[in-house]
Design an enzyme around this catalytic site. Sequence first.
Site, mmCIF file in Angstrom:
data_model
loop_
_atom_site.group_PDB
_atom_site.id
_atom_site.type_symbol
_atom_site.label_atom_id
_atom_site.label_comp_id
_atom_site.label_asym_id
_atom_site.label_seq_id
_atom_site.Cartn_x
_atom_site.Cartn_y
_atom_site.Cartn_z
ATOM 1 N N ARG A 1 20.926 -15.891 14.745
ATOM 2 C CA ARG A 1 20.134 -15.111 13.769
ATOM 3 C C ARG A 1 19.138 -16.052 13.109
ATOM 4 O O ARG A 1 19.522 -17.090 12.596
ATOM 5 C CB ARG A 1 21.018 -14.489 12.697
ATOM 6 C CG ARG A 1 20.176 -13.973 11.525
ATOM 7 C CD ARG A 1 20.966 -13.201 10.506
ATOM 8 N NE ARG A 1 21.301 -11.878 10.991
ATOM 9 C CZ ARG A 1 21.667 -10.867 10.218
ATOM 10 N NH1 ARG A 1 21.718 -11.008 8.909
ATOM 11 N NH2 ARG A 1 21.986 -9.700 10.727
ATOM 12 N N HIS B 1 16.351 -6.427 16.176
ATOM 13 C CA HIS B 1 17.771 -6.434 15.766
ATOM 14 C C HIS B 1 18.554 -5.624 16.810
ATOM 15 O O HIS B 1 19.077 -4.542 16.512
ATOM 16 C CB HIS B 1 17.893 -5.839 14.362
ATOM 17 C CG HIS B 1 19.177 -6.175 13.671
ATOM 18 N ND1 HIS B 1 20.137 -7.005 14.218
ATOM 19 C CD2 HIS B 1 19.667 -5.798 12.448
ATOM 20 C CE1 HIS B 1 21.151 -7.110 13.379
ATOM 21 N NE2 HIS B 1 20.898 -6.394 12.306
ATOM 22 N N GLN C 1 22.305 -4.274 16.385
ATOM 23 C CA GLN C 1 22.380 -3.155 15.432
ATOM 24 C C GLN C 1 22.145 -1.815 16.143
ATOM 25 O O GLN C 1 22.747 -0.796 15.802
ATOM 26 C CB GLN C 1 21.310 -3.375 14.345
ATOM 27 C CG GLN C 1 21.205 -2.267 13.323
ATOM 28 C CD GLN C 1 22.281 -2.332 12.259
ATOM 29 O OE1 GLN C 1 22.553 -3.381 11.705
ATOM 30 N NE2 GLN C 1 22.913 -1.200 11.961
ATOM 31 N N ASP D 1 15.443 1.350 5.699
ATOM 32 C CA ASP D 1 15.861 -0.047 5.563
ATOM 33 C C ASP D 1 15.176 -0.599 4.314
ATOM 34 O O ASP D 1 14.251 0.029 3.783
ATOM 35 C CB ASP D 1 15.433 -0.817 6.839
ATOM 36 C CG ASP D 1 15.955 -2.251 6.880
ATOM 37 O OD1 ASP D 1 16.817 -2.605 6.045
ATOM 38 O OD2 ASP D 1 15.502 -3.022 7.759
ATOM 39 N N CYS E 1 20.873 0.343 8.035
ATOM 40 C CA CYS E 1 21.584 -0.790 8.644
ATOM 41 C C CYS E 1 22.362 -1.587 7.607
ATOM 42 O O CYS E 1 23.315 -2.273 7.951
ATOM 43 C CB CYS E 1 20.594 -1.695 9.366
ATOM 44 S SG CYS E 1 19.263 -2.267 8.285
ATOM 45 N N ARG F 1 29.339 -1.834 14.024
ATOM 46 C CA ARG F 1 28.774 -3.122 14.415
ATOM 47 C C ARG F 1 29.836 -3.943 15.148
ATOM 48 O O ARG F 1 29.554 -4.624 16.134
ATOM 49 C CB ARG F 1 28.285 -3.922 13.192
ATOM 50 C CG ARG F 1 27.146 -3.311 12.408
ATOM 51 C CD ARG F 1 25.885 -3.212 13.213
ATOM 52 N NE ARG F 1 25.493 -4.456 13.834
ATOM 53 C CZ ARG F 1 24.957 -5.519 13.218
ATOM 54 N NH1 ARG F 1 24.705 -5.471 11.931
ATOM 55 N NH2 ARG F 1 24.635 -6.614 13.886
HETATM 56 N N1 NVA Z 1 15.047 -5.598 7.890
HETATM 57 C C1 NVA Z 1 16.204 -6.257 7.323
HETATM 58 C C2 NVA Z 1 17.416 -5.965 8.133
HETATM 59 C C3 NVA Z 1 18.691 -6.556 7.600
HETATM 60 C C4 NVA Z 1 19.867 -6.251 8.462
HETATM 61 C C5 NVA Z 1 15.953 -7.750 7.235
HETATM 62 O O1 NVA Z 1 15.473 -8.324 8.215
HETATM 63 O O2 NVA Z 1 16.226 -8.334 6.198
HETATM 64 N N1 CP Z 2 22.938 -4.864 9.212
HETATM 65 C C1 CP Z 2 23.069 -6.186 9.219
HETATM 66 O O1 CP Z 2 22.622 -6.894 10.136
HETATM 67 O O2 CP Z 2 23.758 -6.696 8.146
HETATM 68 P P1 CP Z 2 23.939 -8.232 7.789
HETATM 69 O O3 CP Z 2 22.579 -8.761 7.386
HETATM 70 O O4 CP Z 2 24.929 -8.259 6.664
HETATM 71 O O5 CP Z 2 24.438 -8.959 9.005
#
Ligand code: NVA
Ligand code: CP
Length: 332
Positions: free
Chosen positions: A108, A135, A138, A232, A273, A318
């Site tokens: 990540r 992502h 997800q 989101d 998410c 998830r």
């Molecule tokens: N769009 C958000 C998703 C988090 C799971 C981010 O990248 O912070």
């Molecule tokens: N939805 C998601 O990816 O959550 P986290 O950022 O907690 O991993």
Amino acid sequence: MSVNLAGRSLLKIVDLTPEELRYLIALSREFKQLKRDGVPHKRLEGKNIVLLFEKTSTRTRCAFEVAAYDLGMGVTYLDSAGSQMGKKESIADTARVLGRMYDGIEYRGFSQELVEELAEKAGVPVWNGLTDEAHPTQMIADMMTIEESFGTGLEGLKLVFMGDAQNNVGASLMAACAKLGMHFVACGPRKNMPREDFVEQCSAIAAECGGSVTLTEDVQEACTGAQVIYTDIWVSMGEPDYLWSERIRLLSPYRVTREVMALAAPDAIFMHCLPSYHDKNTDVGAQIAGKFGVTEMEVTNEVFESAQSKVFDEAENRMHSIKAIMYATLAK
Ligand code: NVA
Ligand code: CP
């Protein structure tokens, strides 16, 4: 045609065929049933995986860890603070070292190019646990959640993404819906729409698979008759804080409210998410409330807590779906 994902990485949704996507969703549901029935499934005993996190996480990290334990695997967690990664050693060098020790790598971070380079160099499957662009893990959980909620196939369902549709989740949903023959609608200001070339690519995929891609600024047009309303956060990880003021101004008309849900189909579900700013009970939520007087952002607390909200099923899924992704790519 039978699906074989052994040895493959999962970097972005468009890399998967519709059959591969459907296979992963079905496998996720099988693993969920095994877990529910208390049937042990240590099918990857003796393997080890490493989780690389350059951004923070609750769901993704825990989903990978619990899924790995259930499958009988060992797990190492590394972040930028606790390793040489990024500071004294490039991600590419780190990948080549880790590829010698581990059977699979989750990453990540920020750059999509980097996770793709990692996959190229590591010599073992790499799973994208979120980048600025995508992502994909997800998406398997989300599509599984929709399937469970409606008890039908996904083809023909209408999913509306409200708000910052240019972000990693909005763009990935557009790709997943296109591949699965769903009708994807991005509803938000023009400035926050997904990249034009990616919209074109996904529209072509959707046309082939029986779905469609629509971009609109009109909430009523977007949400009328939809089965899924998804949103989101308005400022994603890695984006600068100064964006909050502009995003609040631009995206407030696209907040998911009771009125928005009323436009959708009577059996419509709400998805997110997570994490979500639906109240003031977070540091950021409280700061934003103090600075801008906004106490609920992308979704009202009422919708978030409503019976239509599937957000915690989605979070649970998830884990089941990441288990399926790891099993499909690591098992011989
Ligand atoms: N769009 C958000 C998703 C988090 C799971 C981010 O990248 O912070
Ligand atoms: N939805 C998601 O990816 O959550 P986290 O950022 O907690 O991993």
